[in-house]
Design a protein around this motif. Structure first.
Motif, PDB file in Angstrom:
ATOM      1  N   PHE A 172       0.573  -1.668   0.551  1.00  0.00           N
ATOM      2  CA  PHE A 172       0.042  -0.389  -0.315  1.00  0.00           C
ATOM      3  C   PHE A 172       1.108   1.325   0.324  1.00  0.00           C
ATOM      4  N   VAL A 173       0.748   2.276  -1.057  1.00  0.00           N
ATOM      5  CA  VAL A 173       1.712   2.996  -1.209  1.00  0.00           C
ATOM      6  C   VAL A 173       1.287   4.328  -2.119  1.00  0.00           C
ATOM      7  N   ASN A 174       1.343   5.516  -1.151  1.00  0.00           N
ATOM      8  CA  ASN A 174       0.834   6.774  -1.013  1.00  0.00           C
ATOM      9  C   ASN A 174      -0.922   6.295  -1.624  1.00  0.00           C
ATOM     10  N   GLY A 175      -1.158   5.588  -0.610  1.00  0.00           N
ATOM     11  CA  GLY A 175      -2.846   5.501  -1.022  1.00  0.00           C
ATOM     12  C   GLY A 175      -3.337   5.582  -1.592  1.00  0.00           C
ATOM     13  N   GLY A 176      -2.217   3.921  -1.730  1.00  0.00           N
ATOM     14  CA  GLY A 176      -3.206   2.566  -3.411  1.00  0.00           C
ATOM     15  C   GLY A 176      -2.481   1.859  -3.118  1.00  0.00           C
ATOM     16  N   TRP A 177      -2.953   0.668  -3.281  1.00  0.00           N
ATOM     17  CA  TRP A 177      -2.422  -0.362  -3.347  1.00  0.00           C
ATOM     18  C   TRP A 177      -1.735  -0.728  -5.257  1.00  0.00           C
ATOM     19  N   TYR A 178      -0.216  -1.466  -5.022  1.00  0.00           N
ATOM     20  CA  TYR A 178       0.354  -1.087  -5.840  1.00  0.00           C
ATOM     21  C   TYR A 178       1.091  -2.696  -5.657  1.00  0.00           C
ATOM     22  N   ILE A 179       1.229  -3.670  -7.304  1.00  0.00           N
ATOM     23  CA  ILE A 179       2.089  -4.682  -7.423  1.00  0.00           C
ATOM     24  C   ILE A 179       3.466  -4.534  -8.251  1.00  0.00           C
ATOM     25  N   GLU A 180       3.878  -5.053  -7.735  1.00  0.00           N
ATOM     26  CA  GLU A 180       5.597  -4.613  -8.037  1.00  0.00           C
ATOM     27  C   GLU A 180       5.660  -5.604  -9.224  1.00  0.00           C
ATOM     28  N   LYS A 181       4.998  -6.641  -9.142  1.00  0.00           N
ATOM     29  CA  LYS A 181       4.879  -7.926  -9.978  1.00  0.00           C
ATOM     30  C   LYS A 181       4.711  -9.406  -9.571  1.00  0.00           C
ATOM     31  N   ALA A 182       3.792 -10.125 -10.959  1.00  0.00           N
ATOM     32  CA  ALA A 182       3.603 -10.918 -10.495  1.00  0.00           C
ATOM     33  C   ALA A 182       4.171 -11.978 -11.235  1.00  0.00           C
ATOM     34  N   VAL A 183       4.070 -12.863 -10.994  1.00  0.00           N
ATOM     35  CA  VAL A 183       5.003 -14.087 -11.760  1.00  0.00           C
ATOM     36  C   VAL A 183       4.471 -16.007 -11.208  1.00  0.00           C
ATOM     37  N   MET A 184       4.478 -16.893 -12.828  1.00  0.00           N
ATOM     38  CA  MET A 184       4.221 -18.114 -12.823  1.00  0.00           C
ATOM     39  C   MET A 184       5.202 -18.494 -13.747  1.00  0.00           C
ATOM     40  N   SER A 185       4.479 -19.132 -13.334  1.00  0.00           N
ATOM     41  CA  SER A 185       5.522 -20.907 -15.010  1.00  0.00           C
ATOM     42  C   SER A 185       4.668 -20.948 -16.287  1.00  0.00           C
ATOM     43  N   ARG A 186       4.885 -21.329 -17.401  1.00  0.00           N
ATOM     44  CA  ARG A 186       4.808 -22.026 -18.212  1.00  0.00           C
ATOM     45  C   ARG A 186       5.395 -22.670 -19.317  1.00  0.00           C
ATOM     46  N   SER A 187       4.757 -22.730 -20.025  1.00  0.00           N
ATOM     47  CA  SER A 187       5.903 -23.907 -21.400  1.00  0.00           C
ATOM     48  C   SER A 187       5.411 -23.337 -22.524  1.00  0.00           C
ATOM     49  N   ALA A 188       6.741 -23.574 -23.331  1.00  0.00           N
ATOM     50  CA  ALA A 188       5.557 -22.814 -25.027  1.00  0.00           C
ATOM     51  C   ALA A 188       6.343 -23.536 -26.204  1.00  0.00           C
ATOM     52  N   ARG A 189       5.988 -24.022 -27.277  1.00  0.00           N
ATOM     53  CA  ARG A 189       6.463 -24.168 -27.994  1.00  0.00           C
ATOM     54  C   ARG A 189       6.439 -23.951 -29.614  1.00  0.00           C
ATOM     55  N   VAL A 190       7.056 -24.599 -30.194  1.00  0.00           N
ATOM     56  CA  VAL A 190       6.722 -24.027 -31.987  1.00  0.00           C
ATOM     57  C   VAL A 190       6.039 -25.093 -32.519  1.00  0.00           C
ATOM     58  N   LEU A 191       5.062 -24.930 -33.138  1.00  0.00           N
ATOM     59  CA  LEU A 191       3.837 -26.353 -33.165  1.00  0.00           C
ATOM     60  C   LEU A 191       4.316 -26.613 -35.189  1.00  0.00           C
ATOM     61  N   MET A 192       4.119 -25.013 -36.203  1.00  0.00           N
ATOM     62  CA  MET A 192       4.570 -25.446 -36.763  1.00  0.00           C
ATOM     63  C   MET A 192       5.015 -23.697 -37.421  1.00  0.00           C
ATOM     64  N   GLU A 193       6.533 -24.401 -38.870  1.00  0.00           N
ATOM     65  CA  GLU A 193       6.484 -22.463 -39.256  1.00  0.00           C
ATOM     66  C   GLU A 193       6.591 -21.994 -40.513  1.00  0.00           C
ATOM     67  N   GLY A 194       6.703 -21.120 -40.898  1.00  0.00           N
ATOM     68  CA  GLY A 194       6.751 -20.764 -42.391  1.00  0.00           C
ATOM     69  C   GLY A 194       5.997 -19.963 -43.237  1.00  0.00           C
ATOM     70  N   ALA A 195       4.917 -20.444 -43.586  1.00  0.00           N
ATOM     71  CA  ALA A 195       4.181 -19.080 -44.437  1.00  0.00           C
ATOM     72  C   ALA A 195       2.553 -19.468 -44.454  1.00  0.00           C
ATOM     73  N   VAL A 196       1.758 -18.549 -44.343  1.00  0.00           N
ATOM     74  CA  VAL A 196       0.477 -18.617 -44.392  1.00  0.00           C
ATOM     75  C   VAL A 196       0.392 -17.954 -45.377  1.00  0.00           C
ATOM     76  N   ARG A 197      -1.188 -18.495 -45.744  1.00  0.00           N
ATOM     77  CA  ARG A 197      -1.138 -18.262 -47.201  1.00  0.00           C
ATOM     78  C   ARG A 197      -3.124 -17.400 -47.404  1.00  0.00           C
ATOM     79  N   ILE A 198      -3.166 -15.950 -47.714  1.00  0.00           N
ATOM     80  CA  ILE A 198      -4.621 -15.646 -47.609  1.00  0.00           C
ATOM     81  C   ILE A 198      -4.631 -14.809 -49.090  1.00  0.00           C
ATOM     82  N   PRO A 199      -5.693 -14.832 -49.925  1.00  0.00           N
ATOM     83  CA  PRO A 199      -6.476 -14.426 -50.620  1.00  0.00           C
ATOM     84  C   PRO A 199      -5.994 -13.229 -51.008  1.00  0.00           C
TER      85      PRO A 199
END
Length: 402
Positions: free
Chosen positions: A371-398
């Motif tokens: 609680f800083v200067n009359g208001g709430w402050y969140i310095e940071k929020a942390v979580m763990s996730r994961s990620a990976r490439v499923l496909m790479e190259g190009a997409v096509r559209i008309p």
């Protein structure tokens, strides 16, 4: 019969990568790879992304595009080297509507945030001198939608992003490498964490009545409601909510009135064109239940239950940005999230970290509040996730799509 005399434009090819990040997936682009007209915000960019994803689709299947017909899979990301010396990459997120012709740029995707660091490292958006041969590279991300910093810890082996591993994330079928993600000062924009100044408000919702609500602006603007006040237990899975049109209409009404109270819209009619934000979620004290995969979740292993809706449907797990909102609210004594987390426990008070149960299992998140200067402050929020490439190259559209 085809009218062979009529000129039809050929398809164009755009370099792209299809990635999973957390419990979401989307199409990733480097800004400079987009056609010139789509390198700037506006109608051309929106039309291009709509066509890539396969929207608007009255069938709500996105068969003619890369989308997966859910809010978790109807997403696009545009990345570029950061214009800021303090960041490596600028990250712009678009939530693509499924059955309507618009792209919502009003918020971030916390799940896809986990994929931004790996993409940036693999695609030359991070200074090569900062990438170790083996170890971890800290990628500083500027989230353009909400003007906030995200810090991602990306594992590297033999000079390349390590994608495989044994980190398990409920809502994702297979394990992968762990990527810790920190959302710095996650109150969106320059607004207060609690736009109304209250930890708990009363919302007068037509057809529902007066509801207690915590309206918080951290990670993504979110409206938290007690499950019991809506006739729920907090253990519900997707079919219970998404198969009930009256329930979905009720949640949308709650969301719209929450948006109005939070100052996100000036008139209730504007909520329909701002579907990505705010989110609406309902909370309850910890209880035993069986997740959507058949996994038993025990009350003893979690602090509370949370179910959240995204783009008008109950989410299959939890949006990353909503998880940030959960962490922030749990860290502040007296919010509905905090009260659910401490219910029945001897050590009531704020929580530096909580494990919450969602439809696919559980997730642990942490945040530091002051609680800083009359208001709430969140310095940071942390979580763990994961990620990976499923496909790479190009997409096509008309070629006439935009």
């Amino acid at each position: 019969m085809n009218d062979v005399a009529r000129p039809y434009p050929p398809q164009i090819s755009i370099p792209a990568t299809y990635m999973r990040g957390g419990t979401s997936k989307g199409v990733f682009f480097k800004l400079g790879d987009l056609p010139a007209a789509a390198q700037v915000p506006g109608a051309a960019r929106d039309k291009l992304l709509l066509r890539v994803i396969g929207s608007p689709d009255p069938y709500e299947k996105q068969i003619d595009g890369m989308g997966g017909a859910t809010s978790s899979t109807s997403k696009a990301v545009i990345l570029s080297k950061s214009e800021s010396a303090e960041h490596d990459v600028d990250y712009l997120f678009g939530q693509v509507a499924i059955d309507k012709p618009y792209v919502d740029w009003s918020g971030n995707c916390g799940n896809l945030s986990a994929a931004v660091g790996p993409f940036a490292v693999a695609n030359g958006l991070v200074d090569a001198a900062r990438i170790p041969q083996d170890g971890v590279v800290e990628v500083r991300i500027w989230q353009v939608n909400i003007q906030k910093t995200i810090v991602s810890q990306v594992p590297v082996v033999n000079g390349e992003v390590q994608e495989t591993g044994d980190f398990e994330l409920d809502g994702v079928t297979f394990p992968a490498a762990e990527i810790p993600v920190a959302f710095m000062d996650p109150a969106e924009g320059e607004g207060a964490i609690f736009p109304t100044g209250n930890l708990v408000d009363e919302l007068d919702v037509p057809g529902v009545g007066l509801l207690k609500a915590t309206l918080i602006n951290a990670g993504i603007p979110t409206v938290f409601i007690n499950a019991l006040d809506l006739g729920y237990t907090g253990t519900e899975l997707q079919a219970v909510i998404n198969g009930d049109d009256q329930a979905l209409e009720m949640f949308e009404t709650i969301r719209a009135h929450g948006a109005l109270r939070m100052g996100l819209i000036g008139d209730i009619s504007e909520a329909a064109s701002r579907q990505h934000t705010p989110k609406v979620a309902f909370v309850a004290p910890a209880a035993d239940y069986v997740s959507s995969s058949g996994k038993e979740v025990r009350a003893a292993d979690i602090d509370l239950l949370v179910r959240a809706l995204s783009m008008g449907k109950l989410h299959h797990a939890m949006m990353g940005t909503a998880a940030v909102a959960i962490a922030a609210a749990a860290a502040i004594e007296g919010t509905l999230v905090n009260l659910a987390a401490v219910s029945g426990k001897p050590d009531s008070g704020k929580r530096h970290a909580v494990t919450f149960g969602h439809p696919s299992g559980s997730l642990r998140v942490g945040a530091e509040a002051s609680f800083v200067n009359g208001g709430w402050y969140i310095e940071k929020a942390v979580m763990s996730r994961s990620a990976r490439v499923l496909m790479e190259g190009a997409v096509r559209i008309p070629g006439d799509s935009f």
